[in-house]
Design a protein around this motif. Structure first.
Motif, PDB file in Angstrom:
ATOM      1  N   TYR A 108       0.853  -1.191   0.000  1.00 20.13           N
ATOM      2  CA  TYR A 108       0.000   0.000   0.000  1.00 20.13           C
ATOM      3  C   TYR A 108       0.882   1.231   0.000  1.00 20.13           C
ATOM      4  CZ  TYR A 108      -3.103   3.755   1.369  1.00 20.13           C
ATOM      5  OH  TYR A 108      -3.793   4.944   1.391  1.00 20.13           O
ATOM      6  N   ASP A 119      -2.029   3.934  -4.363  1.00 17.67           N
ATOM      7  CA  ASP A 119      -3.014   2.853  -4.231  1.00 17.67           C
ATOM      8  C   ASP A 119      -4.263   3.380  -3.530  1.00 17.67           C
ATOM      9  OD1 ASP A 119      -1.147   0.997  -5.286  1.00 17.67           O
ATOM     10  OD2 ASP A 119      -0.226   0.837  -3.292  1.00 17.67           O
ATOM     11  N   ALA A 120      -5.431   3.074  -4.105  1.00 16.27           N
ATOM     12  CA  ALA A 120      -6.686   3.491  -3.471  1.00 16.27           C
ATOM     13  C   ALA A 120      -6.910   2.745  -2.165  1.00 16.27           C
ATOM     14  CB  ALA A 120      -7.861   3.262  -4.420  1.00 16.27           C
ATOM     15  N   ARG A 170     -15.667   2.180   3.149  1.00 16.44           N
ATOM     16  CA  ARG A 170     -16.273   2.631   1.900  1.00 16.44           C
ATOM     17  C   ARG A 170     -17.554   3.371   2.265  1.00 16.44           C
ATOM     18  NH1 ARG A 170     -13.502   0.587  -2.275  1.00 16.44           N
ATOM     19  NH2 ARG A 170     -12.444  -1.448  -2.042  1.00 16.44           N
ATOM     20  N   THR A 223     -13.867   6.526  -0.614  1.00 16.90           N
ATOM     21  CA  THR A 223     -13.124   5.658   0.297  1.00 16.90           C
ATOM     22  C   THR A 223     -12.486   6.528   1.363  1.00 16.90           C
ATOM     23  OG1 THR A 223     -12.625   4.073  -1.461  1.00 16.90           O
ATOM     24  CG2 THR A 223     -11.264   3.966   0.519  1.00 16.90           C
ATOM     25  N   THR A 282      -8.231  11.492  -4.532  1.00 15.83           N
ATOM     26  CA  THR A 282      -7.863  10.293  -3.779  1.00 15.83           C
ATOM     27  C   THR A 282      -9.049   9.535  -3.248  1.00 15.83           C
ATOM     28  OG1 THR A 282      -7.725  11.461  -1.668  1.00 15.83           O
ATOM     29  CG2 THR A 282      -5.744  11.458  -3.042  1.00 15.83           C
ATOM     30  N   GLY A 283     -10.211  10.180  -3.169  1.00 13.43           N
ATOM     31  CA  GLY A 283     -11.394   9.525  -2.619  1.00 13.43           C
ATOM     32  C   GLY A 283     -11.449   9.528  -1.128  1.00 13.43           C
ATOM     33  N   GLU A 284     -10.496  10.214  -0.438  1.00 10.57           N
ATOM     34  CA  GLU A 284     -10.465  10.197   1.016  1.00 10.57           C
ATOM     35  C   GLU A 284     -11.511  11.139   1.599  1.00 10.57           C
ATOM     36  OE1 GLU A 284      -5.764   9.225   1.929  1.00 10.57           O
ATOM     37  OE2 GLU A 284      -6.675  11.123   2.514  1.00 10.57           O
TER      38      GLU A 284
END
Length: 281
Positions: free
Chosen positions: A137, A142-143, A167, A173, A261-263
């Motif tokens: 990771y 990496d997602a 999720r 994410t 990043t989707g964070e």
């Protein structure tokens, strides 16, 4: 007092009887989706687990030694809506001034349950990584972690890392939490009675690693109160907007997560004495 009266008195003073006696107090703080009768039976059954000393289980002895602490631990479990004596909420005997008392500890499954109950999370992933596992990771690349386990192996080696992420229901994410052994040892060192024979760190080491990662993850997901406030605010805004309104468009609100990043970036941070605080454990 006759022998029968003595027997009845002893029966009414048992920890199980105390749980039943304060049933209405527990029911008053339990979340509405939990049946008090079921919760009380789980609490009573939890006292009959573990080691025995003579005719009684250690948890029964610990509860009788300090009923106030015992009932306070159960009240906290009820307030959170968690099942006592399970991996949601541990009931552990601890020696205080030479005698056993009960200490209630939220387990990793309890923390996960509270995240689900908030309503913003669709799934939570929490796993330990052992020495013979493959793990990769890199934040920003990496997602989510790449973790390969040889399930045919009889020995995956000792614990090396632990990770957790969530999720969200909007597809995002959360931040990925990864802790190594040194960080876990720091958490353990700050834990009350971690080296005691009765501590979950001794009996349930893997579960405590998982709890440590999930507890850190909670800082990066919306809390129940926060999520409900946002839903109510959105509902009020829709209800108050006039039909056929010609008002100028407003700026789009900042996203609840980083689109690159989707964070999740707006989760409420839980106030704690220290980054690795596990004082109640």
């Amino acid at each position: 007092m006759t022998a029968i009266q003595n027997a009845v008195a002893r029966q009414q003073n048992t920890p199980g009887a105390m749980v039943q006696q304060y049933r209405s107090d527990f029911a008053a703080v339990l979340p509405s989706h939990i049946k008090p009768e079921t919760w009380v039976r789980v609490a009573q059954g939890a006292l009959k687990k573990g080691r025995k000393q003579g005719q009684q289980f250690e948890l029964e002895i610990a509860a009788q030694n300090n009923p106030g602490v015992f009932l306070a631990s159960l009240l906290e479990a009820a307030r959170l809506g968690l099942e006592p004596g399970t991996e949601q909420f541990y009931l552990t005997p601890r020696k205080v001034k030479g005698q056993l008392e009960i200490l209630g500890i939220v387990g990793y499954q309890g923390h996960i349950e509270l995240m689900y109950r908030a309503g913003a999370v669709s799934s939570v992933v929490a796993e330990v990584v052992r020495e013979r596992d493959t793990f990769r990771y890199q934040p920003g690349q990496d997602a989510v972690p790449h973790h390969v386990i040889d399930w045919d192996s009889d020995d995956r080696g000792r614990l090396r890392l632990v990770y957790a992420y969530a999720r969200m229901k909007d597809g995002a994410t959360s931040r990925v939490i990864v802790l190594n052994r040194a960080q876990i040892e720091t958490i353990k060192a700050s834990s009350q009675g971690a080296n005691s024979d009765y501590s979950p760190w001794q009996k349930h080491e893997e579960a405590m690693w998982l709890k440590s990662s999930v507890r850190q993850l909670q800082k990066w997901v919306p809390t129940s109160a926060e999520y409900i406030r946002e839903q109510m605010r959105a509902a009020r805004d829709v209800a108050s907007e006039p039909i056929g309104s010609t008002s100028l468009p407003t700026a789009e609100p900042e996203p609840a997560h980083n689109p690159d990043t989707g964070e999740v970036v707006d989760g409420e941070v839980i106030d704690e004495p220290a980054p690795w605080d596990e004082q109640a454990d």
